[in-house]
Design an enzyme around this catalytic site. Structure first.
Site, PDB file in Angstrom:
ATOM      1  N   LYS A  10      -0.973   2.558   1.377  1.00 56.51           N
ATOM      2  CA  LYS A  10       0.049   2.714   2.416  1.00 56.51           C
ATOM      3  C   LYS A  10      -0.295   3.917   3.288  1.00 56.51           C
ATOM      4  CE  LYS A  10       4.484   0.919   0.798  1.00 56.51           C
ATOM      5  NZ  LYS A  10       4.546  -0.174   1.724  1.00 56.51           N
ATOM      6  N   LYS A  18       9.465   3.862   4.321  1.00 61.34           N
ATOM      7  CA  LYS A  18      10.040   3.246   3.131  1.00 61.34           C
ATOM      8  C   LYS A  18      10.945   4.222   2.388  1.00 61.34           C
ATOM      9  CE  LYS A  18       9.041   0.082  -0.582  1.00 61.34           C
ATOM     10  NZ  LYS A  18       8.052  -0.762  -1.213  1.00 61.34           N
ATOM     11  N   ARG A  21      14.099   4.442   4.490  1.00 63.36           N
ATOM     12  CA  ARG A  21      14.856   3.188   4.376  1.00 63.36           C
ATOM     13  C   ARG A  21      15.585   3.091   3.034  1.00 63.36           C
ATOM     14  NH1 ARG A  21      10.861   0.037   5.630  1.00 63.36           N
ATOM     15  NH2 ARG A  21      10.212  -0.488   3.521  1.00 63.36           N
ATOM     16  N   LYS A  77      10.813 -16.718  -4.626  1.00 62.26           N
ATOM     17  CA  LYS A  77      11.821 -16.119  -3.754  1.00 62.26           C
ATOM     18  C   LYS A  77      12.488 -17.235  -2.946  1.00 62.26           C
ATOM     19  CE  LYS A  77       9.948 -11.481  -3.147  1.00 62.26           C
ATOM     20  NZ  LYS A  77       9.592 -10.454  -2.159  1.00 62.26           N
ATOM     21  N   HIS A  85       3.678 -10.396  -9.608  1.00 61.76           N
ATOM     22  CA  HIS A  85       3.577  -8.980  -9.256  1.00 61.76           C
ATOM     23  C   HIS A  85       3.643  -8.141 -10.523  1.00 61.76           C
ATOM     24  CE1 HIS A  85       4.977  -9.218  -4.791  1.00 61.76           C
ATOM     25  NE2 HIS A  85       4.286 -10.284  -5.137  1.00 61.76           N
ATOM     26  N   GLU A 104       0.748  -1.498  -7.372  1.00 61.79           N
ATOM     27  CA  GLU A 104       1.283  -2.855  -7.434  1.00 61.79           C
ATOM     28  C   GLU A 104       0.117  -3.826  -7.341  1.00 61.79           C
ATOM     29  OE1 GLU A 104       4.900  -5.239  -5.515  1.00 61.79           O
ATOM     30  OE2 GLU A 104       3.306  -4.793  -4.082  1.00 61.79           O
ATOM     31  N   ALA A 116       1.473 -17.279   2.023  1.00 64.95           N
ATOM     32  CA  ALA A 116       2.041 -15.937   2.203  1.00 64.95           C
ATOM     33  C   ALA A 116       1.485 -15.256   3.451  1.00 64.95           C
ATOM     34  CB  ALA A 116       1.784 -15.084   0.962  1.00 64.95           C
ATOM     35  N   HIS A 120       3.902 -14.377   6.591  1.00 70.05           N
ATOM     36  CA  HIS A 120       3.993 -12.979   7.016  1.00 70.05           C
ATOM     37  C   HIS A 120       3.697 -12.852   8.517  1.00 70.05           C
ATOM     38  CE1 HIS A 120       3.873  -8.637   6.404  1.00 70.05           C
ATOM     39  NE2 HIS A 120       2.781  -8.608   7.126  1.00 70.05           N
TER      40      HIS A 120
END
Length: 166
Positions: A10, A18, A21, A77, A85, A104, A116, A120
């Site tokens: 990241k 993040k 948030r 989901k 995950h 992760e 995916a 995305h």
């Protein structure tokens, strides 16, 4: 069983966003404690069975600690997303010490990754959210892809069984 491995770290901006948030303090210690995905690894496998075999192998590593598992293959989901995950800690060897870092790991099939990646991409084109009609279509595509993954898994087993007979 591994077809491809993708990694990412990241960015500081993404870490800041993040933490903010999630209502967390913005600091290095807070990022280490609160975020599970500063480092990420995506592993692409050919077959569903390979995903679980790989997860088992990782969990047996004596230098890796499994912190959490989220199985979006068995329980997708709502939008249709499927992947396994794992949040693990791995040792990172620094010049003066070794530090365990959370990572992760997403493990999915080629087909799951295809879906995916495109979902995305589409999600980022719609700033106000994906239209309801597109959401429904994406779920249907995810189901078709899941059925195809299951068929390919069954074909693999059939081919293996027939080659054992010969």
């Amino acid at each position: 069983p591994i077809r491809q491995i993708k990694t990412r770290i990241k960015t500081p901006k993404s870490i800041f966003q993040k933490l903010t948030r999630n209502g967390c303090e913005v600091s290095l210690e807070s990022a280490k404690k609160e975020l599970n995905d500063i480092a990420g690894v995506r592993v692409i496998c050919s077959y569903i069975d390979d995903i679980y075999a790989l997860a088992d192998l990782l969990a047996k590593q004596d230098d890796i600690e499994l912190l959490r598992t989220r199985d979006y293959i068995k329980s997708p989901k709502p939008n249709g997303y499927r992947s396994l995950h794992l949040v693990v800690t791995v040792p990172v060897f620094l010049s003066k010490c070794t530090e365990n870092v959370k990572v992760e790991i997403q493990i999915r099939t080629i087909a799951m990754d295809f879906w995916a990646s495109l979902e995305h991409e589409l999600a980022y084109k719609y700033t106000g959210g994906i239209p309801q009609s597109a959401t429904k279509e994406l779920r249907e595509c995810a189901e078709t892809i899941a059925q195809t993954d299951a068929r390919m898994q069954n074909l693999r087993k059939a081919v293996a069984a027939s080659s054992e007979k010969e």
